[in-house]
Scaffold this active site. Structure first.
Site, PDB file in Angstrom:
ATOM      1  N   LYS A 110     -10.601 -11.985   0.330  1.00 40.69           N
ATOM      2  CA  LYS A 110     -11.394 -11.065   1.075  1.00 40.69           C
ATOM      3  C   LYS A 110     -12.768 -11.641   1.400  1.00 40.69           C
ATOM      4  O   LYS A 110     -13.429 -11.529   2.399  1.00 40.69           O
ATOM      5  CB  LYS A 110     -11.451  -9.688   0.273  1.00 40.69           C
ATOM      6  N   LYS A 191       2.163  -8.872   4.874  1.00 36.96           N
ATOM      7  CA  LYS A 191       2.571  -7.800   4.231  1.00 36.96           C
ATOM      8  C   LYS A 191       2.381  -6.386   4.978  1.00 36.96           C
ATOM      9  O   LYS A 191       1.331  -6.535   5.594  1.00 36.96           O
ATOM     10  CB  LYS A 191       1.902  -7.760   3.054  1.00 36.96           C
ATOM     11  N   LYS A 194      -1.605  -0.751   4.437  1.00 37.14           N
ATOM     12  CA  LYS A 194      -2.184   0.341   4.883  1.00 37.14           C
ATOM     13  C   LYS A 194      -3.792   0.331   5.525  1.00 37.14           C
ATOM     14  O   LYS A 194      -4.136   0.873   6.305  1.00 37.14           O
ATOM     15  CB  LYS A 194      -2.270   1.466   3.899  1.00 37.14           C
TER      16      LYS A 194
HETATM   17  N1  LTN Z   1      -4.828  -2.335  -7.145  1.00 36.21           N
HETATM   18  C1  LTN Z   1      -3.624  -1.552  -6.899  1.00 36.21           C
HETATM   19  C2  LTN Z   1      -4.028   0.047  -7.018  1.00 36.21           C
HETATM   20  C3  LTN Z   1      -4.334   0.138  -8.569  1.00 36.21           C
HETATM   21  C4  LTN Z   1      -3.261   0.193  -9.556  1.00 36.21           C
HETATM   22  C5  LTN Z   1      -3.934   0.577 -10.675  1.00 36.21           C
HETATM   23  C6  LTN Z   1      -2.006  -0.241  -9.596  1.00 36.21           C
HETATM   24  C7  LTN Z   1      -5.552   0.682  -8.947  1.00 36.21           C
HETATM   25  N2  LTN Z   1      -5.203   0.681 -10.300  1.00 36.21           N
HETATM   26  C8  LTN Z   1      -3.413   0.587 -12.004  1.00 36.21           C
HETATM   27  C9  LTN Z   1      -1.230  -0.267 -10.818  1.00 36.21           C
HETATM   28  C10 LTN Z   1      -1.897  -0.067 -12.014  1.00 36.21           C
HETATM   29  C11 LTN Z   1      -3.425  -1.778  -5.197  1.00 36.21           C
HETATM   30  O1  LTN Z   1      -4.463  -1.868  -4.406  1.00 36.21           O
HETATM   31  N3  LTN Z   1      -2.198  -1.325  -4.795  1.00 36.21           N
END
Ligand code: LTN
Length: 325
Positions: A110, A191, A194
């Site tokens: 990023k 990928k 969203k």
């Molecule tokens: N960073 C993840 C979302 C996320 C997450 C978490 C996933 C934030 N905290 C704790 C598993 C456990 C994402 O962007 N998909």
């Protein structure tokens, strides 16, 4: 009972890729103590429109339920309704090295584009570690892109335990089987995301099923007209096979065999049809959920339960650190 925990960031509408993580959680809900939350604090690492964010948070909870997440078997809650997440995150930030955090590839990707990034985007994986460690999750189902973040959570937990006493369960990432591989329909080497700006490349769970069909029909393929799973040389076709397999739960090999003597048109039509019926089914359930008070009931319960667990955990952490009088 072992615990699983995961969250889907409400930074954009949920997609077919998100559905894979939700399906994974659905598989576990009978055999694990399952936690599924909305990491809304993670969404604000990049600017969000407040009204849109608010709507999306509710929508996402409704979608969790519409996709078959059983609120009796899962603890469902909002990260922002539990102050202990941000609180533990601070403590963990103080035990994480700059070098470790700087190695996170998502952050590097990023920032490499030279955009202005917030400090929050940098510390994001540490908040994620807090999300996980507060509840002593054993397993964290995530797409492959989040594996490194779960590994950071492990490293942080191991180090903390060594230094201050055994307090955190060491979590393990559970990589979503096919979901980690659902790709953008227009750029199948990327990928499906969203936050993508390519409208035609992404299928949203709330897309009109007819629109979704068109997106599949116009998916990028290649010109050699043989149907084979080969993500390197045939990313577009492989992605369509993956989507079909993911939505029907038919193993990829069998899907490949089923279509190998047909043509691209047939494959696309079949994939489009299964995508449309899947979305239709989810959306019918979604409509009845979004207009009921079940969302608030579920979230209130989740808030109460998780605040109790998290407050205990933070108290123990503070105790170990000497943060008490
Ligand atoms: N960073 C993840 C979302 C996320 C997450 C978490 C996933 C934030 N905290 C704790 C598993 C456990 C994402 O962007 N998909």
């Amino acid at each position: 009972m072992k615990k699983t925990l995961t969250g889907l960031k409400p930074s954009g509408e949920l997609t077919l890729g998100s559905l894979m993580t939700i399906k994974q959680m659905k598989e576990y809900q009978d055999n694990y103590d399952s936690y599924l939350f909305v990491p809304d604090l993670h969404a604000i690492t990049v600017p969000q429109d407040p009204q849109e964010l608010k709507e999306r948070i509710r929508k996402n909870v409704a979608l969790y339920l519409a996709c078959g997440i059983d609120p009796q078997k899962n603890t469902i809650y909002l990260q922002s309704e539990n102050l202990y997440h941000a609180n533990l995150s601070w403590v963990l930030e103080c035990t994480t090295y700059m070098g470790e955090a700087s190695r996170m590839t998502q952050y590097k990707d990023k920032t490499s584009k030279g955009e202005n990034v917030s400090v929050g985007l940098f510390t994001y994986p540490i908040l994620m570690a807090a999300d996980i460690l507060l509840y002593d999750a054993d397993y964290v189902p995530v797409g492959i892109d989040q594996k490194q973040h779960v590994e950071l959570a492990r490293d942080i937990a191991i180090r903390f335990n060594k230094k201050y006493g055994n307090i955190f369960q060491i979590p393990e990432p559970l990589i979503t089987k096919v979901g980690s591989k659902i790709m953008d329909l227009q750029e199948p080497t990327k990928k499906m995301s969203k936050s993508s700006d390519n409208y035609k490349g992404t299928i949203l769970l709330l897309d009109d099923p007819e629109v979704a069909k068109k997106k599949i029909m116009s998916a990028v393929t290649d010109s050699d007209n043989t149907i084979k799973y080969d993500p390197i040389n045939k990313p577009g076709i492989s992605n369509l096979l993956t989507i079909y397999s993911a939505l029907t739960d038919i193993p990829l090999n069998d899907v490949e065999n089923k279509f190998k003597d047909t043509n691209y048109g047939t494959l696309k039509k079949e994939v489009a049809s299964i995508v449309a019926t899947t979305l239709q089914d989810i959306q019918t359930k979604y409509q009845s959920i979004i207009s009921s008070n079940i969302i608030d009931e579920v979230l209130n319960q989740g808030k109460e339960k998780t605040n109790q667990i998290a407050s205990q955990k933070l108290k123990q952490v503070y105790h170990l650190l000497g943060l008490e009088r």
